[in-house]
Design an enzyme around this catalytic site. Structure first.
Site, short mmCIF file in Angstrom:
data_model
loop_
_atom_site.label_atom_id
_atom_site.label_comp_id
_atom_site.label_asym_id
_atom_site.label_seq_id
_atom_site.Cartn_x
_atom_site.Cartn_y
_atom_site.Cartn_z
N SER A 411 0.83 -1.21 0.00
CA SER A 411 0.00 0.00 0.00
C SER A 411 0.86 1.25 0.00
O SER A 411 1.69 1.42 -0.88
CB SER A 411 -1.01 0.03 1.14
OG SER A 411 -2.06 0.94 0.81
N HIS A 416 4.13 14.59 6.13
CA HIS A 416 3.95 16.01 5.75
C HIS A 416 4.45 16.88 6.90
O HIS A 416 4.21 16.57 8.07
CB HIS A 416 2.47 16.31 5.48
CG HIS A 416 1.83 15.35 4.54
ND1 HIS A 416 1.97 15.44 3.17
CD2 HIS A 416 1.04 14.27 4.77
CE1 HIS A 416 1.29 14.45 2.59
NE2 HIS A 416 0.71 13.73 3.54
N CYS A 431 -1.29 -3.39 4.00
CA CYS A 431 -1.97 -4.69 3.97
C CYS A 431 -0.90 -5.72 4.33
O CYS A 431 -0.47 -6.52 3.50
CB CYS A 431 -2.55 -4.97 2.59
SG CYS A 431 -3.72 -3.72 2.06
#
Length: 480
Positions: A411, A416, A431
Site C-alpha cells: 500500500s 507532511h 496490507c
C-alpha cells in the site's frame, strides 16, 4: 534453553553474521556434541549451514571460551553444553532408524514402553473435534523422531491438542525442560493430567483451552518446539499454525534491545488431500512463516480414521519469520472442524489492512526545515520495518514545508511537515503485519523526538464502522 544461554548464543550468531541465528548456533553445538570427529564438510551437511558461516561461528565460540578449538569441543565444550543446553546424548541416540517397532527400542529408552498400557485407557475419540487415536507405535515413533532431531533435550515444548497422548511418550524420555499441553477436550485434559500423576512426570502441564480464543499469556513467545495434529481442514490448520507461530520464541530482549529469533521447530501431522487441496495446505504452511524441512508420507497410522484413510503425513517445519500481532486475535466464531464446515457456518470478517495516523509537535522548528534529513528518516523507518518501497514521490513547498509519499508493496505511507507550526503528520496504510506499522511509528518517534505526539490505528476492510484506536507504543501493542 535457559534465557541467559539464549542471550549468549544470540550474540555469538550476530557477531558471526549467522542468518540462522541462535538456533543455528545450537545445531552446530549439538552436532559437534553428538559427532565429535566430523570434519567441517560433514558438520555443514548435517546442520545445513555453509562452511564459511560455520567457521565464523566456531571462531566466535572459541573467543567466548565455550569450546576449546574451532573443530574440537574439548572437555570445556562438553561441560558447557551439558550444563547450558542440557544435552545428554554424546552420540546419535538412534543411529539406525527412529521408526523402529516397539520390540526394537534400545534398552536405554525402555521407559517409553510404559506408554502401551497408558494409551489403552485413552478417552473415546470425539469425532466432532476431528479426533482419531494414533496407534501406540506411531505415538512412540513421533517421540523418537523428535529425540533424533535434537528437539526434546533441554527444550520447552507445547502440544496443541493431544488426544493421541504423544506428550506422555515424550515426557517418559525425561529429557525435555518443560512440556505444556493445550486441548479443548476436558476428557483428554483429565486423562493426560491423571496419567502424568501416575507416571510421576515432572514439568508437565495441561491446560483446557479453545485455540479460537486468544492464547494463554504463559505460552506466548516462550517455547522451542510445537507438536500438533490439527483438525482435518485447511481452516483448522491455519488457526493452529497461527497459534504455533505465536507460542514459538521469536524475540529476545538483551540489554533493552529487541533481537529477532528464527529457527524454532513445529512437528505437524496432517492427512492426505486431493492435489489442489494439498497445494493449499502447503501454501498455508508457507503463508504463516514456516518452511518444510522434511516431509515423511504416511508416517502416522490411526485406529479407524476412515476420513484419513487411516494414515497422515509427518511435516517437520521451521519458523523463519517473526510473530504477527494479528495472530493474537480471538477467532471464537471461526469454523475449523470438518462437521462445522459441512454446516457452512459464516466466517467472520478479518481486517484487510491497518491504517496508522500520527501527529508530532515541536517547539524547535530547525529539524523541520531539513527536508533531505526528514526524507531519509522516513525511508529508513520503512526499511527498518521490512516494508518494501516501490517508489517515492516528494515535494518541497515554498517558502518551507515538505511532503513525501512512498508507494509500498503493501500500500502506501506519507509524511507532511508544517515548520511554521512545528508540526509533522504521518499517514500509513499497510496490507501487512500489524507489527510492521507499529515499528515504523516507533522509529519515527524515536528519531524525531517530538515534545508531544499521538498515534492511532484502525483495522480497515473489517466490515465495521470507522473507528480509530490509540496505540500503546511503550508495550508494542494495541491499546485496550
Amino acid at each position: 534453553m535457559h534465557i541467559e544461554t539464549e542471550k549468549i548464543l544470540t550474540l555469538i550468531a550476530e557477531k558471526a553474521q549467522l542468518s540462522e541465528g541462535v538456533e543455528g548456533v545450537r545445531s552446530i553445538l549439538l552436532t559437534m556434541f553428538r559427532f565429535p570427529s566430523l570434519k567441517n564438510k560433514k558438520v555443514s551437511q548435517k546442520t545445513g549451514i555453509a562452511i564459511p558461516a560455520l567457521a565464523a561461528v566456531r571462531g566466535e565460540l572459541v573467543k567466548a571460551r565455550i569450546i576449546e578449538k574451532k573443530n574440537f569441543l574439548g572437555e570445556t565444550g562438553r561441560n558447557w553444553i551439558r550444563t547450558h543446553l542440557n544435552l545428554i546424548y554424546e552420540r546419535d541416540p538412534l543411529p539406525n532408524n527412529f521408526n523402529s517397532p516397539l520390540t526394537e527400542i534400545p534398552e536405554e529408552f525402555a521407559a517409553i514402553n510404559k506408554i502401551n498400557e497408558i494409551l489403552s485407557n485413552r478417552p473415546e475419540p470425539d469425532f466432532a473435534l476431528d479426533q482419531s487415536h494414533a496407534t501406540s507405535s506411531t505415538v512412540v515413533n513421533r517421540a523418537l523422531y523428535l529425540l533424533k532431531k535434537g528437539d526434546i533435550e533441554g527444550r520447552k515444548m507445547v502440544f496443541l491438542g493431544d488426544d493421541d497422548a504423544t506428550s506422555l511418550a515424550v515426557a517418559l524420555l525425561n529429557v525435555a525442560e518443560e512440556i505444556t499441553v493445550i486441548d479443548i477436550d476436558s476428557n483428554v485434559v483429565k486423562f493426560l493430567s491423571d496419567s502424568a500423576t501416575v507416571l510421576s512426570l515432572k514439568n508437565y502441564n495441561v491446560l483446557t483451552h479453545d485455540l479460537r480464543e486468544s492464547s494463554p499469556i504463559s505460552v506466548l513467545n516462550n517455547c522451542d518446539v510445537v507438536v500438533m495434529d490439527p483438525p482435518y481442514t485447511n481452516e483448522g490448520l491455519r488457526l493452529f499454525l497461527k497459534r504455533a507461530k505465536q507460542m514459538l520464541k521469536t524475540s529476545l530482549n538483551i540489554d533493552g534491545r529487541e533481537h529477532k529469533i528464527i529457527g524454532k521447530k513445529c512437528l505437524l501431522c496432517f492427512g492426505n488431500k486431493p492435489p489442489n487441496e494439498m497445494k493449499q495446505i502447503q501454501l498455508s504452511i508457507l503463508d504463516h512463516g514456516f518452511i518444510i524441512k522434511e516431509m515423511i508420507p504416511y508416517f502416522n497410522l490411526y485406529k479407524g480414521a476412515s476420513i484419513l484413510g487411516q494414515f497422515s503425513h509427518l511435516y517437520y517445519l521451521e519458523l523463519v519469520e517473526s510473530q504477527n500481532m494479528g495472530d493474537k486475535l480471538s477467532l471464537n466464531s471461526l469454523p475449523i472442524y470438518t462437521a462445522e464446515l459441512k454446516e457452512k457456518k459464516v466466517i467472520p470478517y478479518r481486517p484487510i489492512g491497518y491504517h496508522f495516523v500520527g501527529e508530532m509537535r515541536f517547539s524547535d522548528q530547525k529539524l523541520l526545515l531539513e527536508n533531505d534529513k526528514i526524507q531519509k528518516i522516513f525511508l529508513n523507518a520503512l526499511s527498518f520495518a521490512d516494508l518494501i518501497t516501490y517508489d517515492i514521490f516528494h515535494h518541497n513547498y515554498q517558502p518551507y514545508g515538505f511532503s513525501a509519499v512512498a508507494m509500498l508493496e503493501t500500500s502506501h505511507a506519507a509524511i507532511h511537515t508544517w515548520p511554521e507550526h512545528g508540526y509533522i503528520s504521518v499517514d500509513i496504510f499497510i496490507c501487512d503485519e500489524f507489527p510492521k506499522g507499529l515499528e515504523v511509528i516507533k522509529f519515527l518517534r524515536n528519531q524525531f523526538k517530538p515534545e508531544k505526539s499521538e498515534f492511532l490505528y484502525m483495522e480497515r476492510g473489517k466490515g465495521s464502522m470507522i473507528k480509530y484506536e490509540s496505540l500503546d507504543l511503550e508495550n508494542d501493542n494495541k491499546a485496550d
